[in-house]
Design an enzyme around this catalytic site. Structure first.
Site, PDB file in Angstrom:
ATOM      1  N   CYS B  64      16.037  16.700   6.428  1.00  0.00           N
ATOM      2  CA  CYS B  64      15.092  15.031   7.006  1.00  0.00           C
ATOM      3  C   CYS B  64      15.165  13.764   6.886  1.00  0.00           C
ATOM      4  O   CYS B  64      15.870  12.983   7.637  1.00  0.00           O
ATOM      5  CB  CYS B  64      13.742  15.769   7.327  1.00  0.00           C
ATOM      6  SG  CYS B  64      12.868  17.348   7.824  1.00  0.00           S
ATOM      7  N   CYS B  67      18.407  12.378   7.952  1.00  0.00           N
ATOM      8  CA  CYS B  67      18.348  11.445   9.448  1.00  0.00           C
ATOM      9  C   CYS B  67      17.295   9.983   9.197  1.00  0.00           C
ATOM     10  O   CYS B  67      17.452   8.642   9.851  1.00  0.00           O
ATOM     11  CB  CYS B  67      18.407  11.891  10.832  1.00  0.00           C
ATOM     12  SG  CYS B  67      20.093  13.309  11.297  1.00  0.00           S
ATOM     13  N   HIS B  68      16.691  10.394   8.998  1.00  0.00           N
ATOM     14  CA  HIS B  68      15.013  10.139   8.857  1.00  0.00           C
ATOM     15  C   HIS B  68      14.895   8.944   7.759  1.00  0.00           C
ATOM     16  O   HIS B  68      13.832   7.786   7.595  1.00  0.00           O
ATOM     17  CB  HIS B  68      13.801  10.618   9.339  1.00  0.00           C
ATOM     18  CG  HIS B  68      13.992  11.171  11.273  1.00  0.00           C
ATOM     19  ND1 HIS B  68      13.856  10.469  11.701  1.00  0.00           N
ATOM     20  CD2 HIS B  68      14.627  12.440  10.716  1.00  0.00           C
ATOM     21  CE1 HIS B  68      13.388  11.682  13.280  1.00  0.00           C
ATOM     22  NE2 HIS B  68      14.152  12.341  12.727  1.00  0.00           N
ATOM     23  N   CYS B 165     -16.119  22.265  26.633  1.00  0.00           N
ATOM     24  CA  CYS B 165     -16.249  21.561  25.378  1.00  0.00           C
ATOM     25  C   CYS B 165     -16.750  20.672  25.319  1.00  0.00           C
ATOM     26  O   CYS B 165     -17.327  19.992  24.385  1.00  0.00           O
ATOM     27  CB  CYS B 165     -14.288  20.745  25.002  1.00  0.00           C
ATOM     28  SG  CYS B 165     -13.245  22.370  25.126  1.00  0.00           S
ATOM     29  N   CYS B 168     -20.483  20.749  24.566  1.00  0.00           N
ATOM     30  CA  CYS B 168     -21.399  20.291  23.176  1.00  0.00           C
ATOM     31  C   CYS B 168     -20.934  19.023  22.753  1.00  0.00           C
ATOM     32  O   CYS B 168     -21.354  17.820  21.893  1.00  0.00           O
ATOM     33  CB  CYS B 168     -20.347  21.049  21.960  1.00  0.00           C
ATOM     34  SG  CYS B 168     -21.424  22.497  21.841  1.00  0.00           S
ATOM     35  N   ARG B 206      -7.984  25.174  15.065  1.00  0.00           N
ATOM     36  CA  ARG B 206      -8.865  24.935  15.087  1.00  0.00           C
ATOM     37  C   ARG B 206      -9.818  24.960  16.905  1.00  0.00           C
ATOM     38  O   ARG B 206     -10.562  25.000  17.072  1.00  0.00           O
ATOM     39  CB  ARG B 206      -9.678  23.142  14.918  1.00  0.00           C
ATOM     40  CG  ARG B 206     -10.817  22.970  14.787  1.00  0.00           C
ATOM     41  CD  ARG B 206     -11.632  23.461  14.107  1.00  0.00           C
ATOM     42  NE  ARG B 206     -12.593  23.637  13.775  1.00  0.00           N
ATOM     43  CZ  ARG B 206     -13.994  23.929  14.566  1.00  0.00           C
ATOM     44  NH1 ARG B 206     -13.331  24.666  15.740  1.00  0.00           N
ATOM     45  NH2 ARG B 206     -15.207  23.319  14.432  1.00  0.00           N
ATOM     46  N   CYS B 210     -12.358  27.476  18.526  1.00  0.00           N
ATOM     47  CA  CYS B 210     -13.731  27.290  19.450  1.00  0.00           C
ATOM     48  C   CYS B 210     -13.584  28.115  20.662  1.00  0.00           C
ATOM     49  O   CYS B 210     -15.262  28.077  20.980  1.00  0.00           O
ATOM     50  CB  CYS B 210     -13.303  25.541  19.678  1.00  0.00           C
ATOM     51  SG  CYS B 210     -13.615  24.089  19.184  1.00  0.00           S
TER      52      CYS B 210
END
Lengths: 142, 249, 106
Positions: B64, B67-68, B165, B168, B206, B210
């Site tokens: 990575c 290039c970065h 969702c 809550c 996550r 849920c």
């Protein structure tokens, strides 16, 4: 927590720690010494955010000199599968008899900390904690 | 078991000035853990990410960094802009998918599996470089349909518990659910170290939790529905400070 | 080699009591969790942690499965002299990992 068609990974506890196994674990650690309440402060949140990782601090009043210091601190629990949590050894080089760690608590229970002093005396503190299950957990696909 | 109103009222969006980060709803101990670079277990994963950033890979044999350059400079603010539209795919991708796009297109290496050690490590490393910066996902004409699709998912009742969702996280944030407070679900801290997992995981992981919590069938990792939902959630958190990698219960 | 993070103040005054923080990557598998096949996942824990200061032991801990994954331990020690603190973690199979940190005591 009803399972409703979703398979949950449940930790099945074999014979969990009992007051007797905890007493035995304490005897293994400190022998037959009598334990008095005091000088030790055990800090645990009264309602635990997640039983997988509970921040825990023990501090003991002691000058930590060669003549008068904490030799060891033990933490015990009464409802996990095993009664021991951690045992630490200290010497006057510590400067302060205190440490922090993160522990696992399987259920609401009493947690006990016992400190062994250089003069052979043992002191303790205990805290009752409430442990609940998390609301949103993953399903485990076989 | 919480009792929620069963009416079909529209979820009222949280007014912008009442938005609070999810850190406000965790214990002081977890906040302290998050902010302690020696105490946050996600920082262990970050070290792996840093090593991967500098490791050559693929048929192109490039890292990575080749290039970065220095991630602390080049990746500053990047995580705050994801999900983002990827013209190659004609739809948005999240940061994890973007990392894999770069891996396959530029390094000519196989993509990392979702939730793999490597992908989490790189995502944590990159997301950390945006700490403190405001969430700044684009909501231009190209983005709007996907954000709207995400919002529809957020407000849709689902699962055996027939919950959305929004019920809550828009209507009942701040109240207690089991041993925890319900947060507003502002995903400024992802990837997180979740105490329940005892590991680092992505926002998609996550969200799937849920959904299984609502007893709904979860989308697969990388599903467009999950990315649309991530996009809506990040847009909903626009302007709030990034705090990855966070600690959550 | 598991990743570990250690915080030791880089310098301290002689006689100061300093706080040391340690964190190591480890699953701390208890041996009680049931895997997807129905069989328990075998125990795999770090069970010993020692800190020495210029070779002298200043802290020791015996860990049990009740210690959370990615064990975090913080403790205190007196800054006696400049030198090296060595931290070693040993798992139940006897494998040990050591990491060191330097301290300057003025």
């Amino acid at each position: 927590m009803a399972s409703g068609g979703v398979i949950l990974r449940i930790a099945i506890r074999p014979a969990a720690a009992t007051p007797e196994t905890m007493r035995e674990a304490v005897r293994n650690a400190i022998g037959e010494a009598t334990v008095k309440k005091g000088r030790v402060q055990l800090d645990l949140p009264p309602i635990v955010e997640n039983g997988n990782s509970v921040p825990c601090t023990v501090s003991v009043e002691s000058p930590m000199t060669a003549a008068d210091h904490v030799k060891a601190i033990h933490i015990f629990n009464e409802k996990n599968p095993q009664p021991n949590v951690i045992s630490i050894k200290l010497n006057p080089r510590a400067g302060r008899a205190a440490f922090s760690t993160r522990i696992r608590l399987a259920d609401s229970q009493t947690v006990t900390a016992i400190a062994e002093m250089s003069d052979g005396s043992c002191w303790s503190d205990d805290i009752d904690v409430i442990v609940t299950l998390a609301a949103c957990i993953e399903e485990v696909k076989p | 078991m919480i009792l929620l109103r069963a009416t079909a009222a529209w979820a009222a969006e949280i007014p912008l000035d009442q938005r609070r980060p999810d850190s406000d709803f965790v214990s002081a101990d977890s906040r302290a853990m998050q902010n302690d670079d020696t105490g946050n277990p996600a920082m262990l994963v970050l070290l792996d990410g840093e090593a991967l950033w500098n490791t050559k890979a693929g048929a192109a044999n490039k890292s990575c960094a080749d290039c970065h350059g220095d991630a602390e400079k080049s990746m500053k603010g990047v995580a705050a802009r994801y999900p983002a539209y990827a013209s190659a795919l004609g739809r948005p991708v999240d940061l994890e998918q973007q990392i894999n796009l770069s891996r396959t297109t530029d390094q000519k290496a196989p993509p990392f599996a979702f939730e793999s050690k490597e992908l989490l490590a790189l995502t944590v490393y990159i997301a950390r470089q945006s700490r403190g910066m405001p969430v700044a996902v684009k909501d231009d004409a190209k983005a709007k349909p996907f954000i709207a699709a995400g919002r529809a998912l957020f407000e849709q009742r689902q699962g055996q518990l027939n919950l959305s969702c929004a019920q809550c996280h828009d209507d009942n944030w701040g109240k207690t659910l089991a041993g925890n407070l319900i947060p507003q679900a502002m995903p400024t801290g992802y990837p997180i170290y979740r105490l329940e997992w005892q590991a680092v995981g992505s926002l998609q992981r996550r969200l799937r939790n849920c959904m299984s919590g609502m007893r709904a069938e979860t989308y697969e990792f990388g599903a467009p529905e999950l990315v649309d939902l991530e996009y809506y959630l990040m847009w909903r958190a626009r302007g709030m400070a990034m705090e990855a990698p966070a600690v959550r219960p | 080699m598991a990743r570990a993070l250690i915080h030791v103040p880089p310098s301290a005054k002689r006689g100061d009591v300093i706080e040391i923080k340690t964190l190591i990557s480890h699953v701390m598998e208890t041996g009680y969790r049931i895997g997807v096949t129905g069989a328990p996942i075998p125990r795999d824990i770090i069970d010993d942690f020692v800190c020495t200061y210029n070779g002298e032991e200043v802290f020791r801990a015996k860990l049990y499965p009740a210690i959370a994954a990615n064990p975090f331990i913080s403790f205190f020690t007196v800054a006696t002299e400049s030198g090296t603190l060595a931290f070693s973690w040993t798992d139940q199979h006897g494998a040990t990992q050591v990491q060191t940190a330097a301290i300057t005591v003025v």
